[in-house]
Design a protein around this motif. Sequence first.
Motif, PDB file in Angstrom:
ATOM      1  N   VAL A  49       0.823  -1.229   0.000  1.00 14.39           N
ATOM      2  CA  VAL A  49       0.000   0.000   0.000  1.00 14.39           C
ATOM      3  C   VAL A  49       0.850   1.270   0.000  1.00 14.39           C
ATOM      4  O   VAL A  49       0.634   2.176   0.780  1.00 14.39           O
ATOM      5  N   ASN A 165      -4.717   3.295   2.868  1.00 12.35           N
ATOM      6  CA  ASN A 165      -3.526   4.122   2.646  1.00 12.35           C
ATOM      7  C   ASN A 165      -2.757   3.702   1.386  1.00 12.35           C
ATOM      8  O   ASN A 165      -1.543   3.874   1.319  1.00 12.35           O
ATOM      9  N   GLY A 274      -0.376   9.148   1.018  1.00 14.21           N
ATOM     10  CA  GLY A 274       0.225   9.187  -0.302  1.00 14.21           C
ATOM     11  C   GLY A 274      -0.592   9.886  -1.366  1.00 14.21           C
ATOM     12  O   GLY A 274      -0.082  10.158  -2.450  1.00 14.21           O
ATOM     13  N   THR A 385       4.657   5.680   1.610  1.00 22.25           N
ATOM     14  CA  THR A 385       3.775   6.842   1.473  1.00 22.25           C
ATOM     15  C   THR A 385       3.250   6.953   0.053  1.00 22.25           C
ATOM     16  O   THR A 385       2.049   7.143  -0.159  1.00 22.25           O
ATOM     17  N   GLY A 386       4.162   6.885  -0.913  1.00 29.09           N
ATOM     18  CA  GLY A 386       3.717   6.894  -2.294  1.00 29.09           C
ATOM     19  C   GLY A 386       3.724   8.259  -2.950  1.00 29.09           C
ATOM     20  O   GLY A 386       3.386   8.383  -4.125  1.00 29.09           O
TER      21      GLY A 386
HETATM   22  K   LIG Z   1       0.591   4.956   0.741  1.00 28.46           K
END
Ligand SMILES: [K+]
Lengths: 440, 440
Positions: A49, A165, A274, A385-386
């Motif tokens: 994720v 998330n 993110g 986090t992304g």
């Molecule tokens: K994320």
Amino acid sequence: MSSAQIIFTFYLVAVTIGFLLLSLPIAHRPGVDLSIIDTLFVAVSAVSVTGLTPVSTPDTFSVPGYFILAFVFQIGGIGVMTLSTFIWLLIGKKIGLKERQLIMTDHNQSNLSGLVNLMRNILLIIFLIEAIGAIVLGLYFLNYYPTWQEAFLHGFFASVSATTNAGFDITGASLAPYATDYFVQTVTVILITLGAIGFPVLIEVKQFFWNLKEKRRFQFSLFTKLTTLMFLLLLVIGTVLISTLERSAYLSGKAWHEAFFYAFFQSATTRSGGLSTMDVSEFTIPTLLVMCALMFIGASPSSVGGGIRTTTFALNILFVYHYARGRKTVKIFRRELHEDDIIKSLVVTMLAAFICFSSVVILSLIESFSLIEIMFEVCSAFGTTGLSMGITSGLSTLGKLIIITLMFIGRIGMVSFILMMGGPRVQPDYHYPKERVIIG
Amino acid sequence: MSSAQIIFTFYLVAVTIGFLLLSLPIAHRPGVDLSIIDTLFVAVSAVSVTGLTPVSTPDTFSVPGYFILAFVFQIGGIGVMTLSTFIWLLIGKKIGLKERQLIMTDHNQSNLSGLVNLMRNILLIIFLIEAIGAIVLGLYFLNYYPTWQEAFLHGFFASVSATTNAGFDITGASLAPYATDYFVQTVTVILITLGAIGFPVLIEVKQFFWNLKEKRRFQFSLFTKLTTLMFLLLLVIGTVLISTLERSAYLSGKAWHEAFFYAFFQSATTRSGGLSTMDVSEFTIPTLLVMCALMFIGASPSSVGGGIRTTTFALNILFVYHYARGRKTVKIFRRELHEDDIIKSLVVTMLAAFICFSSVVILSLIESFSLIEIMFEVCSAFGTTGLSMGITSGLSTLGKLIIITLMFIGRIGMVSFILMMGGPRVQPDYHYPKERVIIG
Ligand SMILES: [K+]
Ligand SMILES: [K+]
């Protein structure tokens, strides 16, 4: 199998399933040819994720592909979270977790089936949260999209992506289309927080309301107090720092509420969400460095997030402060922290910093992006986090493999990673004379 | 006064003396007008033997100015080193340093006058080293400079600057004029190492030869073994990494011995020397990052260097490794490390990283230099190394004050800094129940 091995195995199985599902032709838009490394990247990013992706989700994946992605978020995000909480509850007795025990025995759930029952309840709550989020956002998105199918598809995906998330988006520009829509942002922040605040916290809050109903007193655990306080502190500090640092840059000339929401949402999303309401590469370097630190810290343990975790960071700060004051024990909330936990938190931070630093050195050797772009990508991957300054698709295959590894380490957690790497636990029973050395 | 306060006071007095001496008109070349902030900067840089300077030394200072600078290196570098070793030996008994005791009692120097005598001997050795360095380099420099006055002036200044690790130069281009002169470089590396290896090590080596003469066995302390091993390891690792990372960049097309000496000298100088045989800004970012890490680690404790210190770094690595192997005690060289030292080393590293990170954020907000230039300057100041990518003279007054603070903290050492900041040592005598939390 050790608990670290169980989580590791689950993760690998989930990545394999994700990889196979995302390779199915039905998952892709017509004419799209997704390379193996990019499919693997998206699979790891979805299972962990994280939300980093070398390809645009709406340009690459079909509507069935969206549902496959949403399914992978669930097994990756909620699966790993449930599993690690489950293991934590099971070994709770052994390591002396009286409060965990209390939660279980209160419901006569000290046996395994009771535990399974408890977890099922919590999973149902999570699915309920996702469903409510999907309906609320879906109804609201009727303002944005012409058909109800489209509105609810966006609502469903946004809700699942926020709660787990995952940070993936099907708008092609994250939440930027809703940059001035404070309702969408507020709902999203709530969903992100419910996912990132940690499963044990959700369990205790549920217990708190249960006790309230039956007019019994409930004592929150030290863990819940610490992680929740640190979570909120980081949210506030992040908002203040981004507001301050960008006042005469990105936020200059914007109305106070607009500026506030840009800072607030971008602070909240560094916990592990993110999603973003703007292109983060428009921020200045000081802000990006602060966001790097926030992403490196990450979310709560036993949550859908990554990083070194909020509790680890809290223990570091508490200990350094108490140490400087000449105190040997750390007291907080009328409790004392255990030395082993303090040492563990220092080791985790040290090792995480080393891994991230090495990754930055290697990536700046093999890629042609700027230092801040690489540092940001590394912290984002490790914090699962992304967020990205836009370099993900331009990475070489080796670069992608490094980011994949960081997402993996960030997600399973440094402690699991250390224990897994460490080999057999042998405690030798001989001693040498102790000798002091000069430090610093 | 506590030992931290003694060192702090000495440092302030030395800076004041240095500032006043460097303000004297006789110290400047005719027509040079040195601003107060720049004079302060040079004074702090000289007392902390860092070597960063916003002005060119040969363009700014007269020949009497050179001698004033050399005098300030002595009180700053050797003075602080002697003082901190002195304090360490004095409190040695209290904290149980059996080996320190041994050194003292062997010469019947367990009383203060014996100690003073020992220190005087060591100081004489240092001055002897400086004198030999000055004569050897002075004679050799007759090949470079037309008059013997000029040759010996260069020899004297280079020897003192290297031995005290001051890193100042009067060539205007550090050691770049001797970039292919391996004799000058070898002599310089030896002088730098004798200053940066740490006073306790020099004392023990002296004792070792004394015992050898009298045919007695001498047991080196754990401290000496650890710090010397780490010192050599860092030298080798730095040389290998710089050689590898720059092979197809700065070092491409250079003969193997030339490439080796560029890598070797630049690795050795990051310990704390600060002299360089080339413009380090020509290195690529991965190399600069590695050098940042090496400068952050710095030199041995109780030496003329700065940074978190080699022992701190060694303890971090040893502990993380042993921790991952599931061991509670750290054994090395048939000795066990003390828990308090391990914890101290972790705290020192954590706090140092935080201070350097914050400095980078603030400097990148107020200055217009690139991120790597700022990171390099910050690590160089904290490590009191003195290498720079050339931004020192362009810093704003606030920027200079930040660098001055970093040189100060780096030189007095994080432990002294923590103790100084920490306020009164109060150990509360009550306890709360212990409670575990989830880490990572
Ligand atoms: K994320
Ligand atoms: K120096």
